[in-house]
Design a protein around this motif. Structure first.
Motif, PDB file in Angstrom:
ATOM      1  N   ARG A  64     -30.200  -8.375  15.937  1.00  0.00           N
ATOM      2  CA  ARG A  64     -29.602  -7.699  17.079  1.00  0.00           C
ATOM      3  C   ARG A  64     -28.087  -7.707  16.908  1.00  0.00           C
ATOM      4  O   ARG A  64     -27.471  -8.763  16.803  1.00  0.00           O
ATOM      5  N   GLY A  67     -25.215 -10.005  18.590  1.00  0.00           N
ATOM      6  CA  GLY A  67     -25.837 -11.179  19.191  1.00  0.00           C
ATOM      7  C   GLY A  67     -25.383 -12.420  18.461  1.00  0.00           C
ATOM      8  O   GLY A  67     -25.100 -12.376  17.276  1.00  0.00           O
ATOM      9  N   LYS A  69     -27.246 -14.777  17.898  1.00  0.00           N
ATOM     10  CA  LYS A  69     -28.392 -15.165  17.067  1.00  0.00           C
ATOM     11  C   LYS A  69     -28.308 -14.439  15.738  1.00  0.00           C
ATOM     12  O   LYS A  69     -28.395 -13.230  15.685  1.00  0.00           O
TER      13      LYS A  69
END
Length: 164
Positions: A64, A67, A69
């Motif tokens: 993503r 993001g 992450k």
């Protein structure tokens, strides 16, 4: 040689995976193709179908943009990053640029292209203006585009990180 031998490549917004597969065929020894979770089966199927032509490790990862992450996408920088037809929504400009900063260093070559006939001109302008803060942005000369794709509406830019 293509200059890609031994390089680490990354494709953002891979879709069917043609770009990342071509990076591998052109000599990258490690290529990561990324997209949303629901795209993964198609990506993996297309990589499997092209296995015989690939040179080195090819993997997929959900990722993503922007993001925090780093889903399977390693923090270390890539030598070459490509993204085609990924700039179409004003909402993705900042996350995409944030990801490009996260995944690159001053040596990384980033190739971004789109077909202007699709017509998100305000988004293209916003993206390029925003990218100029952190990157040198240079259009690829039309003569350097492959004849098959050299139509007036297609543009490709090379981005390189500015020294911090």
């Amino acid at each position: 040689g293509s200059g890609l031998k031994g390089k680490r490549g990354l494709e953002l917004g891979s879709g069917c995976g043609a770009g990342g597969i071509l990076l591998s065929i052109a000599g990258c020894t490690h290529v990561t193709l990324t997209d949303r979770k629901e795209i993964m089966p198609l990506l993996q199927e297309n990589i499997a179908k092209n296995m015989d032509a690939l040179s080195g490790k090819v993997e997929t990862s959900t990722y993503r943009w922007g993001g925090s992450k780093k889903l399977g996408v390693s923090k270390s920088s890539y030598d070459v990053i490509i993204a085609a037809d990924c700039v179409y929504d004003i909402e993705i400009v900042d996350p995409l640029i944030s990801s490009l900063i996260d995944l690159s260093n001053e040596q990384t070559r980033i190739y971004l292209g789109w077909d202007r006939s699709i017509g998100f001109h305000d988004v293209y302008k916003t993206f390029l203006d925003t990218a100029e803060k952190d990157f040198h942005v240079v259009p690829v000369e039309r003569d350097n585009l492959h004849k098959a794709y050299n139509k007036n509406s297609v543009v490709v830019y090379v981005l390189r990180r500015k020294m911090s």
